[in-house]
Design an enzyme around this catalytic site. Structure first.
Site, PDB file in Angstrom:
ATOM      1  N   TYR A 133      37.279  55.642  78.642  1.00  0.00           N
ATOM      2  CA  TYR A 133      37.086  54.586  77.816  1.00  0.00           C
ATOM      3  C   TYR A 133      37.820  54.935  76.279  1.00  0.00           C
ATOM      4  O   TYR A 133      39.123  55.816  76.117  1.00  0.00           O
ATOM      5  CB  TYR A 133      36.320  53.258  77.354  1.00  0.00           C
ATOM      6  N   ARG A 186      47.270  44.473  68.988  1.00  0.00           N
ATOM      7  CA  ARG A 186      46.498  45.336  68.046  1.00  0.00           C
ATOM      8  C   ARG A 186      45.008  46.330  69.185  1.00  0.00           C
ATOM      9  O   ARG A 186      44.764  45.626  69.105  1.00  0.00           O
ATOM     10  CB  ARG A 186      45.534  44.342  67.005  1.00  0.00           C
ATOM     11  N   LYS A 204      37.903  48.029  79.732  1.00  0.00           N
ATOM     12  CA  LYS A 204      36.274  47.597  79.192  1.00  0.00           C
ATOM     13  C   LYS A 204      35.567  46.562  80.322  1.00  0.00           C
ATOM     14  O   LYS A 204      34.281  47.002  81.090  1.00  0.00           O
ATOM     15  CB  LYS A 204      36.602  46.244  78.209  1.00  0.00           C
ATOM     16  N   GLU A 276      40.500  40.753  73.416  1.00  0.00           N
ATOM     17  CA  GLU A 276      40.899  41.893  73.540  1.00  0.00           C
ATOM     18  C   GLU A 276      41.469  41.942  73.251  1.00  0.00           C
ATOM     19  O   GLU A 276      42.527  41.410  73.660  1.00  0.00           O
ATOM     20  CB  GLU A 276      40.550  42.423  74.273  1.00  0.00           C
ATOM     21  N   ASP A 300      35.419  42.013  68.838  1.00  0.00           N
ATOM     22  CA  ASP A 300      35.842  42.865  68.044  1.00  0.00           C
ATOM     23  C   ASP A 300      35.575  41.962  66.820  1.00  0.00           C
ATOM     24  O   ASP A 300      34.451  42.453  66.230  1.00  0.00           O
ATOM     25  CB  ASP A 300      37.021  42.764  68.098  1.00  0.00           C
TER      26      ASP A 300
END
Length: 445
Positions: A133, A186, A204, A276, A300
């Site tokens: 990650y 993003r 993830k 996500e 987030d």
């Protein structure tokens, strides 16, 4: 079934009907006495078994298993326990100096021997988590088209509009519990990576299995491809997504609506959909829109908030008082910052029996243009307006600290080296009795 006697075939099919032994993931597996792969609907084939990442054990197959599953001759004669294979792989990983090469090595392992991959991850979390990650996954997403080998999730694009349910049904697993989905707009702090953002859902969910024990077969990574505004990717001959500007408005909304309806229809009411790395203007809207009809979560906005709130409440043991007694200043007003702020406000309102609007008064935010104040209401995004208090405009963090005199400073801007010596000294000088604290969470957990 060719090459086997009638007795073997009958025994095999009986094995399919009755199932085998449950493994660590709660799934059926073959036994040494059962010449069938009970998680499949056909007799085990040695060649296909070695290419099934979930059930391939590589050199760990015993002599009896090699005979039972027709693997003899398809593997070298040595039998190596999983621990020894893990040791060999760890040595190989450490010999690779380039992080992206380590990432590709581990992804290749996941695609051929899933159990060994997770064994390696679980036993070496601190060393390998930054490879699988952040931060390495960011570079992997940037170069995803160049390093692409095998699809690890589902891609749903604008071309699939009207057929999203059909696309979901193409995924071989039916008992999905967790979906991590991105539209790639993003990705981390790297911006719009379009279809190549798939590395984020894949990474993830690998952590959810390695650290949370979620069955790999219950996890589904999905990328919603609505195009990209990244000119570099649009001109990249190896780009794997739609070569068009990013869709917005009704076209975007209709595809997301169809996706969310199809998810519930195909996987049931209890499937978790985690949004996500959506851009701010979509992230808050999607969470608000579907929270009443679906089990949804935005890492987030909500995940980071939960971790920071836990840190603040632990800090009260040293700072004293309650959350309502403190003034909070956030450096960063994006998904993470406003998500944390909203959860802090909720906790304050619950503890003090006041409204969230009242709790907002002790929470201030600084974004790229300075302190968020009421005179900026017409130019800021809707989710920031709750924190636009009456105050003179302030352009920088240090000046905001001196004016607001916060007792807690929380950084969520992703801008390195923002908590300078002057910032820390300003926080420390506010008052010794309040024990001000500064928190800089890793907003990409």
């Amino acid at each position: 079934m060719a090459g086997r006697s009638g007795e073997e075939a009958d025994a095999a099919m009986a094995g399919v009907a009755t199932g085998g032994v449950e493994d660590a993931y709660g799934e059926d597996r073959a036994t040494e006495d059962q010449p069938v792969t009970p998680w499949a609907v056909c007799i085990a084939s040695g060649h296909s078994l070695l290419r099934d990442p979930r059930h391939n054990k590589g050199l760990s197959f015993t002599e009896k298993e090699r005979d039972a599953h027709y693997l003899r001759g398809l593997l070298p004669p040595a039998i190596l326990p999983q621990e020894l294979q893990e040791k060999r792989l760890l040595q190989n990983v450490r010999q690779l100096e380039v992080p992206l090469q380590r990432y590709m090595f581990l992804m290749d392992l996941q695609e051929r021997n899933e159990r060994l991959f997770y064994k390696l991850m679980i036993d070496n979390v601190e060393e390998l988590l930054p490879v699988v990650y952040t931060p390495t996954v960011g570079e992997a997403c940037q170069k995803y088209g160049s390093i692409f080998r095998r699809s690890q999730g589902l891609y749903i694009s604008l071309k699939d509009k009207g057929r999203v349910l059909e696309v979901l049904r193409n995924w071989p697993e039916k008992s999905i519990q967790v979906i991590v989905v991105t539209d790639g707009e993003r990705i981390l702090g790297l911006g719009d990576l379009g279809c190549q953002g798939m590395g984020i859902p894949v990474g993830k969910l690998a952590l959810y299995t390695a650290l949370g024990g979620v069955r790999p077969s219950a996890c589904l990574p999905i990328t919603i491809d609505v195009g990209t505004n990244n000119e570099e990717l649009l001109n990249d001959e190896f780009y794997i997504g739609l070569r068009q500007r990013r869709a917005t408005g009704q076209e975007y909304t209709e595809l997301l609506d169809e996706f969310m309806v199809a998810v519930k229809q195909n996987y049931g009411q209890k499937v978790l959909v985690q949004f996500e790395d959506f851009a701010n203007h979509n992230a808050f809207a999607l969470l608000d829109k579907y929270k009443a009809t679906h089990l949804v979560f935005n890492d987030d906005i909500q995940g980071t908030a939960a971790v920071v709130l836990a840190g603040l409440m632990a800090g009260l043991k040293f700072a004293g008082g309650t959350l309502a007694d403190h003034t909070f200043l956030f450096f960063g007003a994006g998904e993470a910052g406003t998500g944390i702020a909203e959860l802090v406000a909720l906790e304050i309102s619950m503890q003090s029996k006041t409204s969230q609007e009242e709790a907002h008064k002790n929470i201030w935010l600084v974004d790229s243009k300075g302190l968020i104040v009421s005179s900026r209401k017409d130019s800021i995004q809707p989710f920031k307006k709750l924190y636009a208090h009456e105050h003179e405009p302030v352009k920088d963090l240090l000046s905001a600290i001196k004016d607001i005199k916060p007792t807690a400073l929380i950084g969520s801007a992703g801008v390195g080296q923002s908590f300078t010596k002057e910032v820390i000294e300003a926080m420390s000088s506010i008052t010794e009795t309040n024990h001000p604290c500064a928190i800089q969470p890793n907003i990409e957990i």
